[in-house]
Every structure is written in C-alpha cells, then in structure tokens.
Design an enzyme around this catalytic site. Structure first.
Site, PDB file in Angstrom:
ATOM      1  N   CYS A   1      18.914   0.594  17.028  1.00 17.55           N
ATOM      2  CA  CYS A   1      17.986   1.728  17.154  1.00 17.55           C
ATOM      3  C   CYS A   1      18.681   3.041  16.781  1.00 17.55           C
ATOM      4  O   CYS A   1      19.726   3.379  17.338  1.00 17.55           O
ATOM      5  CB  CYS A   1      17.450   1.817  18.573  1.00 17.55           C
TER       6      CYS A   1
ATOM      7  N   TRP B   1       0.812  -1.222   0.000  1.00 22.58           N
ATOM      8  CA  TRP B   1       0.000   0.000   0.000  1.00 22.58           C
ATOM      9  C   TRP B   1       0.840   1.264   0.000  1.00 22.58           C
ATOM     10  O   TRP B   1       0.353   2.327  -0.327  1.00 22.58           O
ATOM     11  CB  TRP B   1      -0.967   0.017   1.185  1.00 22.58           C
ATOM     12  N   ARG B   2       2.120   1.136   0.356  1.00 20.50           N
ATOM     13  CA  ARG B   2       2.905   2.376   0.424  1.00 20.50           C
ATOM     14  C   ARG B   2       3.085   3.012  -0.947  1.00 20.50           C
ATOM     15  O   ARG B   2       3.271   4.216  -1.051  1.00 20.50           O
ATOM     16  CB  ARG B   2       4.262   2.122   1.100  1.00 20.50           C
TER      17      ARG B   2
ATOM     18  N   ASP C   1      -0.360   4.852  17.891  1.00 23.02           N
ATOM     19  CA  ASP C   1      -0.836   3.477  18.091  1.00 23.02           C
ATOM     20  C   ASP C   1      -0.009   2.848  19.213  1.00 23.02           C
ATOM     21  O   ASP C   1       0.776   3.520  19.885  1.00 23.02           O
ATOM     22  CB  ASP C   1      -0.756   2.672  16.786  1.00 23.02           C
TER      23      ASP C   1
ATOM     24  N   TYR D   1      -6.540   7.329  16.355  1.00 20.54           N
ATOM     25  CA  TYR D   1      -5.371   6.846  15.629  1.00 20.54           C
ATOM     26  C   TYR D   1      -5.583   6.898  14.111  1.00 20.54           C
ATOM     27  O   TYR D   1      -4.770   7.447  13.368  1.00 20.54           O
ATOM     28  CB  TYR D   1      -5.008   5.409  16.044  1.00 20.54           C
TER      29      TYR D   1
ATOM     30  N   CYS E   1      17.440   7.417  24.497  1.00 17.56           N
ATOM     31  CA  CYS E   1      16.440   6.592  25.177  1.00 17.56           C
ATOM     32  C   CYS E   1      16.781   6.472  26.663  1.00 17.56           C
ATOM     33  O   CYS E   1      17.766   5.854  27.042  1.00 17.56           O
ATOM     34  CB  CYS E   1      16.370   5.206  24.534  1.00 17.56           C
TER      35      CYS E   1
ATOM     36  N   TYR F   1     -12.930  -9.739  13.290  1.00 17.60           N
ATOM     37  CA  TYR F   1     -13.505  -8.475  13.767  1.00 17.60           C
ATOM     38  C   TYR F   1     -14.274  -7.790  12.639  1.00 17.60           C
ATOM     39  O   TYR F   1     -13.911  -6.713  12.171  1.00 17.60           O
ATOM     40  CB  TYR F   1     -12.432  -7.557  14.326  1.00 17.60           C
TER      41      TYR F   1
ATOM     42  N   GLU G   1      -5.045   0.918   6.913  1.00 17.74           N
ATOM     43  CA  GLU G   1      -5.050   1.190   8.352  1.00 17.74           C
ATOM     44  C   GLU G   1      -6.114   0.370   9.079  1.00 17.74           C
ATOM     45  O   GLU G   1      -5.873  -0.151  10.160  1.00 17.74           O
ATOM     46  CB  GLU G   1      -5.266   2.688   8.617  1.00 17.74           C
TER      47      GLU G   1
END
Length: 335
Positions: free
Chosen positions: A196, A21-22, A134, A116, A202, A81, A36
């Site tokens: 990271c 989808w990007r 999120d 969101y 952090c 769902y 989403e």
DNA sequence: AAACCGGGGTT
DNA sequence: AACCCAGGTTT
C-alpha cells in the site's frame, strides 16, 4: 509535496490496471458512463468483453439512443440487473435530446445516475472537481481513519472527506486511484498492506486492526421461493413468454414459470429435474418440466433452437431450457 | 454452498 | 432507513 495524496497518485500512475475503456476516457462521457454502469454490479474482468461488444455495436450516445429496447437488452444479456440497461438507454435518449449534463446535479437528473456515477462521469470525463465514492472508497476511508460507522453514515463521512481531498487538477485520476487502491490492495479480505502506497498514514494498520474495518453490515434473512417452469417443445422450437412490466426479468423471454401450484396457463408436463437459482437475498428452488406441444398454444412465442442465443432471456429461463434439452437427449423416445 | 459485494431507485 | 432489483465473486 509528498503527502499521502501525491503518493497515491504516483502509485496510480505507475500501477493502474489497463482497461479497455481507459483509452476512451478523458473526453468521452458516453464511454465513461457505459463502463461505470456495467461496473456497478460486478468486477472489471467480467465487464471487459461486454464493454467491447457494446461499444462496437453502440459506439456513441446517438447510436444507443436509436436502438430498440430489445436489442439493448440482448447486448446486456449476461450482465444481469437489466433495469440498469433500461435506465442507461433512457438516460442516453434524454442526453441526446437535451444535451450533456455539465454538473453533478444535472447528471443526477438522468435515470440510472446516482451520487457515485454522477461523480465518476463528471470527474473522469469532464474534469469536474467532485468525489466519486463507491464501496472501495468507503472501505479505504473507514480503515484510514478507523471509522466504524456503516451504511449511509459511512457513505456521508467518506464523501465529505473525499470531497475535501480531490486533486483539483486531476479529479478523475484521483477518484480512480482511490477506487483502484480499494480494488487491488485495500481489499475486503486479505488486504496487501505491504504494497500500500499510503500504509504509513493508515490508522487501522498502525493499530493492527485492519480486519475490523469496515464494520460488517447486519445480514438479512434469505427469502426462499419454490417455483415450477414448463418448457414447451414443438419440433425444433421452444415456446416462450415475455416477462411483463413489474415482473421479475421484465422484458426478457423465458418458459412459463410460477409458484408451485399456481396456474401457469399450460399443461404441467413431465418432470425433468430441478435446480436452485440464487440472487441477492432470494433462493429460488426451480422445478423444471417439459411438454411436447402439437398444435397452437395461446400466449407462447416459438423460437428455433438455433436462434436461442440471440434471444434476451432470464438466467433461470435459459438454465431451465438447457436442462429440458439435455433431458430430451437422454430420453430420445420423448422426441 | 454459504457469505459477501454493490449502486440506484422507491417508499 | 429499509427494501427492491433479480447477478457475480470469494471463501
């Protein structure tokens, strides 16, 4: 300018995963919306095949708005769902009738779109400078600042922080970068802090306490249910009922099912097996029975075996049918 | 098999 | 704030 924000964006530009989808993003709110909503319960890998099938069948909001609920549920089958699919269907019809939302406040008026999703669509597809928080973002935030709140409080603080830090020129990429970091590096278990891009800022990592954040939510007790389902066969057909509004799996087809001892409106048939279906907090012990039906039977709709893949069906309903079919194969005398 | 994850809606 | 919705992944 090499603060952690630009470090994060640079990392995202370099390391972001490719997702089908990007390529549709940046100007197509519908494509963002579909992805989403599908991603709300599950992971990227699980969603990809569904997204591609969906966009092939419903390439635009207009195409989806024109589809029947039956077909929408059928294409959603396997994602679970199902109210998400109904909300998306309803929401798209609203948009087709009245026009596309232009602000987060307007997005949130659309069914199935909360804080969101409104932030995600607005920032990614429309360039609106808003956060999209999120569970990934909450986790990154709680570690970054060693915030030990949970639930609504954590979400509020994370949203405030994220909103103060959105890149005004690339809000969608910035939000996605934060989520991507949480999904691939700052993971719930075994985070790879060595990879990271913002490790140096952090707080939890500096303190050697990454594993303590975010604080775990108190866990609720299981709800145990005992149900029985009767799978009716007639020749090469199986008899199903459609779950009513307000019932679980509303709108989907399944063999008659109810609590043990309840009146199913059908003979109880013979035992073929049992299995457990677990969903959210519920454990359903399901006893499966089969029944050979000769004549007509009120309330049942008959589907040929060959067509069953096309029928939108509840997950335990499908498992029960499969179990009953296997039992029939093992016991050819029953056929 | 148990634990955990997660966003939206409702009350 | 708690619960409902009624599935999936990780451990």
């Amino acid at each position: 300018m090499s603060d952690w924000r630009s470090d994060l964006l640079a990392w995202f530009d370099r390391d972001q995963r490719t997702m089908p989808w990007r390529k549709d993003f940046h100007s197509d709110p519908y494509a963002v919306w579909v992805s989403e909503v599908m991603l709300q319960q599950t992971t990227v890998a699980a969603v990809i095949p569904f997204y591609e099938r969906w966009m092939a069948r419903f390439p635009t909001a207009e195409a989806l708005a024109a589809a029947s609920e039956e077909e929408v549920l059928q294409h959603w089958q396997g994602l679970g769902y199902y109210s998400r699919a109904r909300n998306l269907h309803q929401g798209v019809r609203t948009v087709v009738q009245f026009g596309w939302p232009q602000t987060v406040k307007e997005w949130k008026m659309i069914s199935g779109v909360g804080d969101y999703t409104a932030g995600a669509i607005g920032s990614i597809a429309q360039g609106i400078v808003v956060p999209a928080v999120d569970g990934n973002v909450e986790r990154v935030f709680s570690r970054r600042f060693m915030v030990s709140d949970t639930g609504e409080k954590l979400k509020r603080f994370a949203t405030f922080w994220a909103g103060r830090n959105v890149d005004p020129h690339r809000p969608g990429d910035w939000n996605q970068a934060l989520m991507e970091l949480g999904a691939t590096v700052c993971t719930p278990k075994n985070p790879t802090c060595g990879r990271c891009p913002v490790a140096s800022s952090c707080e939890a990592l500096q303190a050697g306490r990454v594993g303590e954040f975010p604080a775990p939510k108190p866990r609720k007790d299981w709800i145990e249910l005992e149900h029985v389902t009767v799978v009716p066969f007639r020749g090469d057909r199986v008899g199903l009922v459609q779950a009513k509004r307000g019932e679980w799996w509303s709108g989907l087809w399944q063999p008659p099912r109810g609590e043990v001892g309840a009146d199913l409106g059908i003979e109880i048939g013979e035992f073929v097996g049992r299995f457990k279906h677990v969903v959210t907090r519920h454990k359903i012990q399901l006893e499966v029975r089969r029944l050979e039906v000769e004549g007509h039977l009120d309330g049942l709709t008959w589907f040929e075996f060959a067509d069953l893949d096309e029928v939108p069906m509840s997950a335990p309903g499908r498992r029960a049918i499969n179990l009953a079919l296997e039992a029939s194969l093992r016991l050819p005398g029953l056929e």
